[in-house]
Write an enzyme that holds these catalytic residues in place. Sequence first.
Site, short mmCIF file in Angstrom:
data_model
loop_
_atom_site.label_atom_id
_atom_site.label_comp_id
_atom_site.label_asym_id
_atom_site.label_seq_id
_atom_site.Cartn_x
_atom_site.Cartn_y
_atom_site.Cartn_z
CB CYS A 105 51.95 44.62 49.46
SG CYS A 105 53.24 45.86 49.81
CB CYS A 145 53.00 52.33 47.47
SG CYS A 145 51.50 51.33 47.27
#
Length: 282
Positions: free
Chosen positions: A72, A222
């Site tokens: 991530c 993101c």
Amino acid sequence: MINFSKMHGAGNDFIVVRAEDINGIDYCVLAKKVCDRHFGIGADGLMVVEESEKYDIKMSYYNSDGSVGEMCGNGIRCFSKFVYEKNIVKKENILVDTLAGVKKIELTIDGNGKVEKILVDMGKPEIKAKAVPVITDKETFINEVIKIEDLSVKVSSILMGVPHTVIFVDEIKEKEVYEIGAKIEKHNIYPQNTNVNFVEIVNRGFIKVDTWERGAGKTLACGTGVCSSVYIAYLLNHVDKRVNVNVPGGKMTIYINNDDEVFMEGTANFICDGKFFCKENY
């Protein structure tokens, strides 16, 4: 009772805990509980700080639905700030062990000893369709058309630690992110599902990105999605090698070097520290 920190990177929020504080607890179940925005703390994902056999530290990441995430981008910025400011790894250059491989982190420290900026070496994306993976007989899946009910959508899919699919639009519309993003995420050509990024090109040095994240839904940012969006835009000659990116939760800068490696620079912030009371079995 579990000690935790809540953090965010460009609005993408996370719960960070140390492995020694959650011995015997199923991480997947814990992620679903703590990330619940009504009955838990509320977050897009859970990160567990663990020891690494090879590198400085290990990051284990779980989406809000309890599924495992290989990496991530916004999360690793938060993770790096956490381990530095909590005196777990007191180095300005950190090697973080992840399921997507080792990630090299370079921290910029301000005059008060706090992490001001984080530069992440995200590595070189994989564009082969089998690696993403995409079920297709094509070697790559760039600028290909897929059907969603009666709608045809041109997409490009790559692996940036996790699967990402990019859609270029004239203008990002939130309704389309929810409706189309959710359908593409679980489209039958993506056996491991995919993150979905909607990209608006402003100019060769500036784009906007909105992401439907696999296992979490629409997020304010993101990191791997922004990197994927810039890389594909660069492949298609829409942008240059240095691109500023606006996401709903903030800003990031993405660089591509001469070896096609991607670097992400941005900030991370603490929201709060606290204790989570475990009243049910895990």
